[in-house]
Design a protein around this motif. Structure first.
Motif, short mmCIF file in Angstrom:
data_model
loop_
_atom_site.label_atom_id
_atom_site.label_comp_id
_atom_site.label_asym_id
_atom_site.label_seq_id
_atom_site.Cartn_x
_atom_site.Cartn_y
_atom_site.Cartn_z
N ARG A 42 0.94 -1.13 0.10
CA ARG A 42 0.09 -0.07 0.05
C ARG A 42 0.92 1.38 0.07
O ARG A 42 0.32 2.40 -0.14
CB ARG A 42 -1.09 -0.01 1.20
CG ARG A 42 -1.82 -1.15 1.35
CD ARG A 42 -2.87 -1.27 2.41
NE ARG A 42 -2.30 -0.73 3.75
CZ ARG A 42 -1.88 -1.41 4.57
NH1 ARG A 42 -1.77 -2.93 4.52
NH2 ARG A 42 -1.57 -1.14 5.83
N LEU A 43 2.21 1.10 0.20
CA LEU A 43 2.99 2.32 0.34
C LEU A 43 3.56 2.47 -1.13
O LEU A 43 3.40 3.53 -1.44
CB LEU A 43 4.19 2.00 1.05
CG LEU A 43 3.70 1.51 2.74
CD1 LEU A 43 4.88 1.08 3.49
CD2 LEU A 43 2.60 2.65 3.18
N PHE A 44 4.54 1.64 -1.54
CA PHE A 44 5.10 1.83 -2.97
C PHE A 44 5.01 0.41 -3.60
O PHE A 44 5.32 -0.47 -3.01
CB PHE A 44 6.58 2.34 -2.88
CG PHE A 44 6.71 3.80 -2.18
CD1 PHE A 44 6.44 4.83 -3.23
CD2 PHE A 44 6.86 4.04 -0.97
CE1 PHE A 44 6.47 6.11 -2.74
CE2 PHE A 44 7.21 5.44 -0.70
CZ PHE A 44 6.98 6.48 -1.49
N SER A 45 4.94 0.42 -4.87
CA SER A 45 4.95 -0.86 -5.63
C SER A 45 6.04 -1.66 -5.35
O SER A 45 6.14 -3.01 -5.28
CB SER A 45 4.62 -0.72 -7.19
OG SER A 45 5.28 0.17 -7.75
N GLY A 46 7.27 -1.05 -5.25
CA GLY A 46 8.21 -1.77 -5.31
C GLY A 46 8.46 -2.57 -3.79
O GLY A 46 9.48 -3.15 -3.78
N LEU A 47 7.82 -1.93 -2.95
CA LEU A 47 7.80 -2.81 -1.59
C LEU A 47 6.78 -4.00 -1.40
O LEU A 47 6.68 -4.15 -0.15
CB LEU A 47 7.70 -1.67 -0.58
CG LEU A 47 8.46 -0.16 -0.50
CD1 LEU A 47 8.13 0.66 0.56
CD2 LEU A 47 9.94 -0.68 -0.80
N VAL A 78 7.73 10.90 5.17
CA VAL A 78 6.72 10.30 5.91
C VAL A 78 7.12 8.43 5.94
O VAL A 78 7.09 8.07 7.05
CB VAL A 78 5.41 10.21 4.97
CG1 VAL A 78 4.40 9.37 5.53
CG2 VAL A 78 4.74 11.67 5.27
N LEU A 79 7.57 8.29 4.85
CA LEU A 79 8.04 6.73 4.86
C LEU A 79 9.29 6.59 5.84
O LEU A 79 9.10 5.57 6.49
CB LEU A 79 8.66 6.26 3.60
CG LEU A 79 8.96 4.97 3.46
CD1 LEU A 79 7.69 4.10 3.48
CD2 LEU A 79 9.78 4.83 2.03
N ASP A 119 14.11 -1.05 3.29
CA ASP A 119 13.08 -0.60 2.35
C ASP A 119 12.82 1.07 2.31
O ASP A 119 12.39 1.27 1.00
CB ASP A 119 11.61 -1.14 2.80
CG ASP A 119 11.25 -2.47 2.17
OD1 ASP A 119 11.77 -2.56 1.29
OD2 ASP A 119 9.95 -2.98 2.25
N VAL A 120 13.45 1.57 3.00
CA VAL A 120 13.51 2.96 3.02
C VAL A 120 14.57 3.30 1.78
O VAL A 120 14.27 4.19 0.85
CB VAL A 120 13.94 3.75 4.36
CG1 VAL A 120 14.12 5.09 3.89
CG2 VAL A 120 13.03 3.41 5.25
N ARG A 121 15.64 2.55 1.72
CA ARG A 121 16.58 2.80 0.90
C ARG A 121 16.39 2.18 -0.73
O ARG A 121 16.33 2.80 -1.45
CB ARG A 121 18.02 1.88 1.08
CG ARG A 121 18.69 2.62 2.33
CD ARG A 121 19.07 4.06 2.26
NE ARG A 121 19.62 4.38 1.07
CZ ARG A 121 20.05 5.85 0.66
NH1 ARG A 121 20.01 6.66 1.52
NH2 ARG A 121 20.34 6.06 -0.49
N LEU A 180 7.40 6.15 9.27
CA LEU A 180 6.79 5.06 9.31
C LEU A 180 7.26 3.81 9.60
O LEU A 180 6.92 2.91 10.42
CB LEU A 180 5.72 5.10 7.79
CG LEU A 180 4.68 3.91 7.70
CD1 LEU A 180 3.68 3.99 8.98
CD2 LEU A 180 4.30 3.69 6.31
N LEU A 181 8.57 3.52 8.56
CA LEU A 181 9.12 2.28 8.77
C LEU A 181 10.08 2.14 10.11
O LEU A 181 10.70 1.27 10.27
CB LEU A 181 10.10 1.99 7.69
CG LEU A 181 9.02 1.96 6.44
CD1 LEU A 181 9.85 1.50 5.21
CD2 LEU A 181 8.04 1.02 6.46
N PHE A 182 10.09 3.12 11.10
CA PHE A 182 10.48 2.78 12.36
C PHE A 182 9.35 2.57 13.24
O PHE A 182 8.74 3.57 13.68
CB PHE A 182 11.38 4.40 12.78
CG PHE A 182 11.94 4.23 14.22
CD1 PHE A 182 13.12 3.50 14.36
CD2 PHE A 182 11.20 4.47 15.46
CE1 PHE A 182 13.71 3.44 15.57
CE2 PHE A 182 11.58 4.33 16.41
CZ PHE A 182 12.95 3.84 16.90
N GLY A 183 9.19 1.26 13.29
CA GLY A 183 7.87 0.82 14.22
C GLY A 183 6.89 0.28 13.28
O GLY A 183 5.77 0.09 13.92
#
Length: 425
Positions: free
Chosen positions: A305-310, A359-360, A340-342, A363-366
């Motif tokens: 739901r965040l980015f298609s590549g994830l 935002v990402l 996934d951030v990188r 979000l991805l911390f936790g």
């Protein structure tokens, strides 16, 4: 004149009459048939008001809607609350919180081996067998032309592995394994303490170094630089997370998720690699300053739901991905995903000031999205019955044939397909 004076005097006497006399007159009037005492009427009004207030309060807080009864016309309203159809509610009860949504998947692995000789053994990592608040393993089913097969667990490594054996001379070994799992999003809330305390032996293992993840020398100096004077363990974990994101790059590798050789990365100064390289760097830095941490190896099983590549759909044979988590007293294990951030920075060409990246990162911390299946946290894995050396981690199917080991990335000898489907209902 005398008559007018008499009437005025009578009115004045009635106004100056003592209160008991007036009360007696009112009581005498209220004793007529069909009338109610004033005190009873007032009490009834207060009870109705409190009941009405309770009904309105509960209607705002209740999680489940309650069907309301139609109001009766005032002219025919019953005179006693006991005779009404009005429902009573507990005004101080809190509404139920909506339950997080679980989603069930069937994950199907199909493996066919070609051009293999001698006795063959195959190992396939399974979903974490210990249920937790964000993942449940519901069962496994397998079939194929193997001679024997089964599942073994390594409680120390928190690892469950399926294995199958084919005797010498087996023609085209084949396997189909279906695992059913339930998933939901994983969230860390810093405003809520009281996480489940972890066992001491687990925390001690999550502070130790491994063959590819040292915790001294350059690793420790790098971690001390990242945290500076920060003392709070949650803030230290956040500082290391931010340092890893700002100093690494995502470099997709054709054979899985990377090597995970943290010492080689730091020695070379080239902090680049796949998700295992980036997550294991985070783990090593945390461990070096006394924060228990561990990698979590897994497989993407749905779109993001965040980015298609994830996310991943279709054939998931290259959908392996490594995340990480660290432990703090009072909160328990806190999930992070610097890899996934990188990856999003690379795939989406995001600048550091891009609002999407801001935002990402937060979000991805936790937060872990539920489109990913956790397999294990094991490092330096010794496969049962294997003749080869231990593996740094186990995320791909492994095969030994005639004393030679290879994995599912060897497309010449291994045809490997993984698909997942949502289970409705």
């Amino acid at each position: 004149m005398k008559r007018r004076r008499f009437l005025a005097l009578s009115a004045l006497i009635s106004l100056l009459a003592p209160a008991p006399a007036l009360a007696a007159r009112k009581k005498e009037k209220s004793s007529k048939p069909g009338s109610k005492p004033a005190s009873e009427s007032a009490s009834r009004s207060q009870r109705e008001t409190r009941a009405d207030n309770r009904g309105r309060s509960r209607g705002r807080q209740s999680y489940r809607p309650v069907a309301e009864q139609p109001a009766a016309p005032a002219a025919v309203a019953p005179s006693s609350p006991a005779a009404t159809n009005e429902q009573t509610y507990n005004a101080i009860a809190l509404p139920d919180e909506p339950q997080p949504q679980w989603r069930t998947y069937d994950v199907t692995s199909l493996i066919t081996l070609n051009h293999v000789k001698g006795r063959v053994r195959l190992w396939l990592p399974l979903a974490q067998y210990r249920d937790n608040p964000w993942q449940r393993a519901l069962g496994h089913d397998w079939r194929g032309n193997f001679d024997s097969a089964g599942v073994y667990r390594d409680p120390v490594a928190d690892l469950e592995v399926f294995y199958a054996d084919w005797n010498d001379g087996a023609a085209t070994p084949k396997l189909q394994l279906v695992s059913q799992v339930a998933k939901r999003d994983r969230n860390f809330d810093i405003t809520r303490r009281g996480g489940v305390a972890e066992r001491g032996e687990v925390l001690r293992r999550c502070l130790q170094s491994s063959n590819l993840v040292p915790t001294d020398g350059l690793v420790r100096r790098t971690a001390e630089t990242a945290v500076g004077r920060i003392k709070d363990p949650v803030a230290q974990g956040k500082a290391i997370y931010d340092w890893v994101i700002e100093n690494t790059t995502y470099d997709p590798v054709p054979t899985g998720i990377g090597r995970g050789d943290v010492e080689a990365m730091l020695d070379s100064g080239r902090l680049s690699g796949g998700s295992a390289d980036i997550s294991l760097l985070f783990v090593a830095l945390c461990r070096s300053i006394g924060i228990p941490a561990r990698p979590v190896f897994g497989l993407r099983i749905d779109g993001s739901r965040l980015f298609s590549g994830l996310g991943a759909t279709g054939n998931l044979r290259t959908g392996q991905h490594c995340r990480a988590e660290f432990y703090t007293p009072g909160y328990g294990w806190i999930p992070v995903d610097p890899g996934d951030v990188r990856k999003a920075i690379r795939d989406e060409n995001l600048g550091y000031a891009d609002p999407k990246l801001v935002v990402l990162r937060k979000l991805l911390f936790g937060f872990w999205e539920r489109n990913w299946l956790a397999l294990n946290t094991a490092q330096d894995v010794q496969l049962h019955g294997a003749t080869g050396a231990p593996l740094p981690f186990l995320v791909l199917p492994q095969i030994e044939a005639g004393g030679q080991r290879f994995d599912s990335s060897d497309s010449q000898r291994c045809s490997y397909t993984v698909t997942s489907s949502r289970v409705e209902g």
